[in-house]
Scaffold this motif. Structure first.
Motif, mmCIF file in Angstrom:
data_model
loop_
_atom_site.group_PDB
_atom_site.id
_atom_site.type_symbol
_atom_site.label_atom_id
_atom_site.label_comp_id
_atom_site.label_asym_id
_atom_site.label_seq_id
_atom_site.Cartn_x
_atom_site.Cartn_y
_atom_site.Cartn_z
ATOM 1 N N PHE A 57 0.867 -1.172 0.000
ATOM 2 C CA PHE A 57 0.000 0.000 0.000
ATOM 3 C C PHE A 57 0.908 1.227 0.000
ATOM 4 O O PHE A 57 1.712 1.419 0.928
ATOM 5 N N TYR A 58 0.784 2.047 -1.046
ATOM 6 C CA TYR A 58 1.547 3.287 -1.157
ATOM 7 C C TYR A 58 0.612 4.484 -0.992
ATOM 8 O O TYR A 58 -0.589 4.391 -1.268
ATOM 9 N N ILE A 59 1.205 5.604 -0.569
ATOM 10 C CA ILE A 59 0.436 6.836 -0.448
ATOM 11 C C ILE A 59 1.406 8.015 -0.608
ATOM 12 O O ILE A 59 2.570 7.927 -0.201
ATOM 13 N N ARG A 60 0.941 9.079 -1.234
ATOM 14 C CA ARG A 60 1.777 10.279 -1.295
ATOM 15 C C ARG A 60 2.004 10.813 0.122
ATOM 16 O O ARG A 60 1.093 10.785 0.953
ATOM 17 N N LYS A 61 3.193 11.324 0.369
ATOM 18 C CA LYS A 61 3.504 11.822 1.713
ATOM 19 C C LYS A 61 2.532 12.910 2.122
ATOM 20 O O LYS A 61 2.085 12.959 3.281
ATOM 21 N N GLU A 62 2.181 13.815 1.208
ATOM 22 C CA GLU A 62 1.255 14.896 1.557
ATOM 23 C C GLU A 62 -0.115 14.349 1.937
ATOM 24 O O GLU A 62 -0.785 14.894 2.820
ATOM 25 N N ASP A 63 -0.551 13.279 1.276
ATOM 26 C CA ASP A 63 -1.840 12.673 1.621
ATOM 27 C C ASP A 63 -1.754 11.932 2.957
ATOM 28 O O ASP A 63 -2.725 11.923 3.730
ATOM 29 N N LEU A 64 -0.611 11.314 3.216
ATOM 30 C CA LEU A 64 -0.424 10.642 4.502
ATOM 31 C C LEU A 64 -0.518 11.647 5.647
ATOM 32 O O LEU A 64 -1.223 11.413 6.635
ATOM 33 N N LEU A 65 0.164 12.761 5.519
ATOM 34 C CA LEU A 65 0.152 13.762 6.586
ATOM 35 C C LEU A 65 -1.213 14.432 6.731
ATOM 36 O O LEU A 65 -1.578 14.872 7.822
ATOM 37 N N ALA A 66 -1.961 14.488 5.631
ATOM 38 C CA ALA A 66 -3.315 15.070 5.670
ATOM 39 C C ALA A 66 -4.368 14.022 6.029
ATOM 40 O O ALA A 66 -5.560 14.346 6.085
ATOM 41 N N ARG A 67 -3.936 12.771 6.239
ATOM 42 C CA ARG A 67 -4.817 11.655 6.625
ATOM 43 C C ARG A 67 -5.845 11.348 5.548
ATOM 44 O O ARG A 67 -6.966 10.919 5.837
ATOM 45 N N ARG A 68 -5.448 11.533 4.295
ATOM 46 C CA ARG A 68 -6.332 11.195 3.176
ATOM 47 C C ARG A 68 -6.037 9.760 2.731
ATOM 48 O O ARG A 68 -5.503 9.520 1.648
ATOM 49 N N PHE A 69 -6.394 8.818 3.574
ATOM 50 C CA PHE A 69 -6.062 7.422 3.308
ATOM 51 C C PHE A 69 -6.864 6.829 2.160
ATOM 52 O O PHE A 69 -6.514 5.766 1.639
ATOM 53 N N ASP A 70 -7.923 7.517 1.752
ATOM 54 C CA ASP A 70 -8.682 7.058 0.596
ATOM 55 C C ASP A 70 -7.865 7.177 -0.691
ATOM 56 O O ASP A 70 -8.251 6.617 -1.722
ATOM 57 N N ARG A 71 -6.740 7.877 -0.649
ATOM 58 C CA ARG A 71 -5.903 8.057 -1.831
ATOM 59 C C ARG A 71 -4.741 7.061 -1.896
ATOM 60 O O ARG A 71 -3.857 7.185 -2.748
ATOM 61 N N ALA A 72 -4.712 6.101 -0.985
ATOM 62 C CA ALA A 72 -3.664 5.073 -1.040
ATOM 63 C C ALA A 72 -3.832 4.225 -2.297
ATOM 64 O O ALA A 72 -4.941 4.077 -2.824
ATOM 65 N N TRP A 73 -2.729 3.653 -2.769
ATOM 66 C CA TRP A 73 -2.758 2.822 -3.964
ATOM 67 C C TRP A 73 -2.041 1.515 -3.690
ATOM 68 O O TRP A 73 -1.008 1.494 -3.023
ATOM 69 N N LEU A 74 -2.611 0.415 -4.208
ATOM 70 C CA LEU A 74 -2.031 -0.908 -3.974
ATOM 71 C C LEU A 74 -1.261 -1.402 -5.185
ATOM 72 O O LEU A 74 -1.689 -1.221 -6.331
ATOM 73 N N VAL A 75 -0.123 -2.046 -4.925
ATOM 74 C CA VAL A 75 0.668 -2.726 -5.950
ATOM 75 C C VAL A 75 0.940 -4.147 -5.454
ATOM 76 O O VAL A 75 1.264 -4.346 -4.282
ATOM 77 N N LEU A 76 0.793 -5.117 -6.357
ATOM 78 C CA LEU A 76 1.159 -6.496 -6.053
ATOM 79 C C LEU A 76 2.386 -6.853 -6.882
ATOM 80 O O LEU A 76 2.432 -6.562 -8.087
ATOM 81 N N GLN A 77 3.376 -7.483 -6.262
ATOM 82 C CA GLN A 77 4.533 -8.022 -6.984
ATOM 83 C C GLN A 77 4.766 -9.449 -6.519
ATOM 84 O O GLN A 77 4.534 -9.784 -5.357
#
Length: 283
Positions: free
Chosen positions: A261-281
Motif C-alpha cells: 500500500f503506497y500513499i503520497r507523503k502529503e496525503d499521509l500527513l493530511a490523513r487522506r487514506f482514501d488516496r492510497a494505492w495498492l501494488v502487487l509483486q
C-alpha cells in the motif's frame, strides 16, 4: 560511488509486523491480522466490482479484511510522526481477483480506513464474503527498526543511473551495514522489499491515468524521465504485507509475492487514506 557512505542518510524508520495466534480474544481496537474488523457504527463494508480467477462474472464483491493497527501503539515506533497518533488504521483487499495495481481501473480493489474519535466494535462479515476470505485472527507483534532502500529506490532517490556493476557494490555495502534482505517481512513505513521493479513511478503514472500492463508504450519517455526521481520522494510505503502463515492457514499473493500500500507523503500527513494505492509483486 561509495554506497557505505551514501546509504545511511537515505534510511527510514519502519515498523516491523509479525502475526501469531493470540491465545485469547483480542480487545476491540487491538492491532491484528484477520478476524472481524473493529469499526464504528454506520460503517459500510467496501466492495469492488470484478471478475475472479475462476472466471466468474463481474459483480460487486466484498473486500477481505486484512489487518488493523492501534495508532497509539504505532506512534511509539514512528519517530518521524508520519502516522496518526490516535485511532485505528485498517486495510482491506479483494482477494478473489488479487488485482496488481497497474491499471487505473484497479482503484477500489484495496481500501485503507482511519477510524478516530468514535467507539469501535467487531463488524459482522457480509453474507456474500466467501468463507476463504474470512481470515483467521492473529495478534500483531510490532517492533521498530531502520530500513535502507533497495538498489532501484536508492538510485532514484539520488537521481543516479542504474548500472549492473554498481548493484554488486551496493549489495555488498548493504550487507556490511547490517541491512539484510529478509525472506519474509510485513511492515508499516520504511522502504519496500522490492521483488520486481521500483513501484513509486508506477503509482505516479497510474494516478495520472496511464495503463501500465504492457511495456508502458503509452507513456511519453520525457514524462517518465521527469517523474522518475520525484516519485520516490512523493510516494511512501504505508504497509507491506508478505505471506501470512499460521498452522494450516496460508495467505500468499501470487507466486511468493507481497502487496504494498503506497500513499503520497502529503496525503499521509493530511490523513487522506482514501488516496492510497495498492501494488502487487511476485516472483
Amino acid at each position: 560511488m561509495d554506497w557505505r557512505q551514501v546509504l545511511p542518510p537515505l534510511c527510514r524508520s519502519r515498523i516491523e509486523t509479525r502475526f501469531a495466534p493470540a491465545g485469547e480474544d483480542l480487545p476491540a481496537g487491538s492491532s491484528k491480522f484477520g478476524g472481524r474488523p473493529d469499526v464504528p457504527a454506520g460503517f459500510v463494508w467496501p466492495v469492488f466490482e470484478t471478475k475472479t480467477f475462476d472466471g466468474e462474472e463481474g459483480k460487486p464483491r466484498p473486500l477481505a479484511f486484512l489487518a488493523q493497527f492501534d495508532c497509539a501503539r504505532l506512534a511509539e515506533l514512528d519517530p518521524e510522526g508520519l502516522l496518526p497518533r490516535t485511532g485505528l488504521l485498517s486495510f482491506f483487499y479483494e482477494l478473489g481477483s488479487q488485482r496488481w495495481g497497474y491499471d487505473p481501473k484497479d482503484a477500489g480493489c484495496a481500501r485503507v480506513f482511519w477510524f478516530d474519535g468514535e467507539p469501535v466494535a467487531p463488524a459482522e462479515f457480509p453474507r456474500d464474503l466467501e468463507e476463504d476470505f474470512r481470515l483467521p485472527e492473529l495478534a500483531a507483534e510490532l517492533s521498530g527498526g531502520t530500513d535502507a532502500p533497495d538498489f532501484q529506490d536508492a538510485c532514484l532517490a539520488l537521481d543516479y543511473p542504474f548500472t549492473a556493476n554498481d548493484y554488486r557494490f551496493f549489495d555488498q555495502a548493504r550487507r556490511e551495514l547490517g541491512y539484510a534482505y529478509p525472506d519474509n517481512r510485513s511492515q508499516l513505513l520504511g522502504w519496500p522489499d522490492i521483488i520486481q521493479n521500483n513501484m513509486t513511478l508506477e503509482c505516479e503514472l497510474v494516478s495520472r491515468g496511464y495503463y501500465l500492463g504492457g511495456s508502458w508504450e503509452s507513456v511519453p519517455q520525457e514524462e517518465r524521465d521527469a517523474l522518475r526521481a520525484p516519485s520516490v520522494q512523493d510516494w511512501r510505503l504505508l504497509f507491506q504485507l508478505d505471506t501470512v502463515a499460521s498452522g494450516d492457514f496460508e495467505l500468499m499473493f501470487g507466486d511468493c509475492g507481497r502487496i504494498y500500500f503506497y500513499i503520497r507523503k502529503e496525503d499521509l500527513l493530511a490523513r487522506r487514506f482514501d488516496r492510497a494505492w495498492l501494488v502487487l509483486q511476485c516472483m
